[in-house]
Design a protein around this motif. Structure first.
Motif, mmCIF file in Angstrom:
data_model
loop_
_atom_site.group_PDB
_atom_site.id
_atom_site.type_symbol
_atom_site.label_atom_id
_atom_site.label_comp_id
_atom_site.label_asym_id
_atom_site.label_seq_id
_atom_site.Cartn_x
_atom_site.Cartn_y
_atom_site.Cartn_z
ATOM 1 N N LEU A 120 -53.525 5.156 35.598
ATOM 2 C CA LEU A 120 -52.111 4.883 35.733
ATOM 3 C C LEU A 120 -51.209 5.941 35.522
ATOM 4 C CD1 LEU A 120 -52.761 1.912 33.047
ATOM 5 C CD2 LEU A 120 -53.021 1.853 35.566
ATOM 6 N N GLN A 121 -49.927 5.549 35.619
ATOM 7 C CA GLN A 121 -48.716 6.309 35.569
ATOM 8 C C GLN A 121 -47.729 5.957 34.394
ATOM 9 O OE1 GLN A 121 -47.759 8.782 39.105
ATOM 10 N NE2 GLN A 121 -49.491 7.701 40.219
ATOM 11 N N HIS A 169 -36.177 7.532 36.768
ATOM 12 C CA HIS A 169 -35.285 8.263 37.521
ATOM 13 C C HIS A 169 -35.838 8.410 38.995
ATOM 14 C CE1 HIS A 169 -34.239 10.070 33.611
ATOM 15 N NE2 HIS A 169 -35.522 10.674 33.569
ATOM 16 N N LYS A 170 -34.687 7.780 39.867
ATOM 17 C CA LYS A 170 -34.692 7.542 41.200
ATOM 18 C C LYS A 170 -33.540 7.754 41.969
ATOM 19 C CE LYS A 170 -37.998 3.616 40.379
ATOM 20 N NZ LYS A 170 -38.446 2.256 40.615
ATOM 21 N N ALA A 179 -40.738 10.248 36.053
ATOM 22 C CA ALA A 179 -40.736 9.542 34.843
ATOM 23 C C ALA A 179 -40.175 10.477 33.792
ATOM 24 C CB ALA A 179 -42.176 9.146 34.419
ATOM 25 N N HIS A 180 -40.100 11.637 34.160
ATOM 26 C CA HIS A 180 -39.696 12.749 33.064
ATOM 27 C C HIS A 180 -38.413 13.519 33.248
ATOM 28 C CE1 HIS A 180 -43.820 12.022 31.908
ATOM 29 N NE2 HIS A 180 -44.268 12.307 33.162
#
Length: 555
Positions: A280-281, A286-287, A345-346
């Motif tokens: 999984l992640q 953030h996009k 994600a970071h």
């Protein structure tokens, strides 16, 4: 730390009913009036749509086999169940269903609730010479769930949708043990409270299952880096007629050939995948996205190659040729369009998107909107068209318009030639088969440092009553072209039965020998999805493994 509580995915309330004959749900299918309006846009289309048959009025083959008493609660021979499990969702499947041609309907639809149920069903089927066709969401577009072997006493469609639970979440290792029958939306709903995602979103996401993705080596929506389900597998659990295969759960291993690789892409012909540990992640907050317009398709290809080889790994990198861009409603000026998306994600992603846009500009591209991470209406238009397209395909089928999609992959040095040759040669075939050059569009769905995955869409008028035969000619020609150009017969649609001729030519013969031997060893009675990947074994070749009388405990 692991969450070991067995949990069903949250219910979404009242769920729209799935279409038994076409894509998706009944409430989102095109109406008769919408089909007629669509047909008016296409020269050569029929003037009125084919009606959708009433399930209660269908003529289904007589049920040939009944399950033993112990398995009866798991089985259904109801007309709607049998009809909806006859075919997948390829164009030829939709047309035959609309015609009421359900000669291939299974005798029974089995819905196992536990792995032991699967074991019991396979044991009975092997002893009774009953073919078992594993069925996930039924979204196959290559004949993967349609029985065509013709030699068995009966056929059972093994629907795993009741085995849809997330059994365990290992938050520390960022992985989960998941049953194969869970649909994409239900899986993501279960992972969301933990801030996790599988990050695998094929176009069929809403109507396909984890087991189906694994069995067909599915490709997800993301265009670079971890594009395939293969990359997300820690271990598999597979029920075969000779025993349960459980691979070791580790992040990596050099201990001989991978047992998971044996079953990934096996399409239900070697065993039934019942669960898997999946990597999984973190969910990416953030996009940003942007679209880039190119006046020249060759320049656009060069730009996409630079992006793929840059190490910037955009989440989305879809190149639409002029016809595909027009079909999606993005531009009608004869331009090619590159849809770019980045996520993390970071960290913020605007700088990475800016680097990608610089690469595109260096190759003659002109960014449109969304450059600074704001709204990108062109990208939104493409996403909407992407998700709506299967319903439009069904509408075209009702108007006797042939619509076929096929995808492939090749190295970058051959990509321009493949793009031009496929379009030129298929236009000649369409002229011969349909009387028109039709429409042939292309987009790159996935890109790798060493090559792209071109995805072609073919639209042409068909003759009412001859649609399937015409589709078959076009399909065969497409596979011949790909073979001649040393491109794969499929990138992510799988082999099934429709791609078998191309797969047989692509597959090395020593590997074919090993695959046949594996099939005989794992499925000695030859009942698992016969005809997929390999020809079904004739009864005389089964020798000592020929079906025996049902065991006493099933009497």
């Amino acid at each position: 730390m692991s969450d070991t509580t067995t949990t069903k995915a949250p219910s979404a309330g009242c769920t729209p009913r799935r279409s038994w004959w076409g894509w998706g749900t009944e409430n989102r299918a095109l109406s008769g009036a919408e089909c007629t309006a669509l047909g008016r846009l296409l020269p050569g289309a029929a003037t009125a749509p084919l009606p959708v048959p009433d399930v209660s009025a269908l003529t289904l083959p007589k049920v040939r086999v009944a399950p033993p008493t112990a398995l009866d609660p798991l089985m259904s021979a109801a007309p709607r169940d049998r009809a909806s499990h006859t075919y997948g969702k390829a164009y030829r499947d939709v047309v035959r269903a609309l015609r009421g041609d359900l000669a291939a309907a299974p005798d029974q639809v089995a819905r196992p609730r536990t792995e032991q149920d699967v074991i019991d069903i396979l044991e009975w089927a092997a002893s009774a010479d009953v073919a078992v066709v594993p069925f996930g969401g039924g979204s196959s577009v290559v004949g993967g769930v349609e029985y065509r072997a013709g030699r068995h006493r009966g056929v059972v469609s093994l629907d795993l949708s009741a085995m849809d639970q997330v059994l365990e979440i290992d938050r520390t290792s960022r992985a989960a043990r998941i049953q194969a029958g869970v649909l994409g939306p239900a899986l993501e709903a279960r992972l969301r409270p933990h801030g996790l995602t599988l990050r695998h979103f094929p176009q069929s996401f809403e109507f396909s299952t984890l087991g189906g993705w694994l069995a067909t080596r599915a490709g997800g929506h993301y265009a670079t880096l971890h594009t395939r389900i293969d990359d997300l597998v820690e271990s598999l659990r597979v029920v075969t007629p000779v025993g349960v295969n459980q691979s070791l759960r580790v992040p990596g291993s050099g201990a001989g050939p991978s047992p998971d690789r044996l079953f990934l892409g096996s399409e239900g012909t070697l065993g039934v995948i019942t669960e898997a540990w999946m990597r999984l992640q973190e969910r990416p907050p953030h996009k940003a996205s942007a679209t880039v317009v190119f006046d020249d398709m060759r320049a656009a290809m060069d730009a996409v190659r630079a992006v793929a080889q840059s190490g910037l790994h955009p989440a989305n990198c879809r190149l639409l040729d002029p016809g595909e861009a027009a079909l999606a409603g993005i531009t009608h000026q004869g331009e090619s369009v590159l849809v770019l998306g980045v996520e993390s994600a970071h960290a913020r992603v605007e700088e990475r998107l800016a680097e990608l846009l610089t690469l595109a500009r260096d190759h003659g591209g002109t960014p449109t909107v969304g450059e600074s991470g704001g709204a990108d209406t062109a990208a939104d238009t493409w996403r909407s068209a992407f998700l709506r397209m299967p319903y439009l395909r069904d509408g075209l089928a009702r108007m006797s318009v042939i619509s076929e999609t096929f995808e492939t992959a090749c190295t970058w040095d051959r990509a321009p030639e493949l793009y031009a040759s496929v379009r030129r040669r298929l236009a000649e075939v369409l002229k011969e088969v349909t009387g028109t050059a039709g429409t042939i569009n292309c987009r790159f769905t996935h890109v790798y440092p060493d090559g792209p995955a071109p995805y072609f869409t073919v639209i042409a008028p068909g003759r009412r009553g001859a649609e399937v035969a015409m589709w078959d000619e076009i399909k065969s020609a497409a596979m011949n072209v790909l073979h001649d150009l040393d491109a794969t017969v499929t990138h992510h649609h799988a082999v099934g039965r429709d791609h078998r001729p191309g797969y047989d030519r692509q597959r090395p013969e020593p590997f074919a020998l090993a695959l046949r031997a594996t099939k005989r060893a794992l499925d000695p009675a030859g009942v698992l999805n016969p005809g997929v990947l390999l020809d079904p074994a004739p009864l005389q070749d089964l020798g000592d493994t020929a079906p025996a009388p049902p065991s006493a405990r099933h009497k």
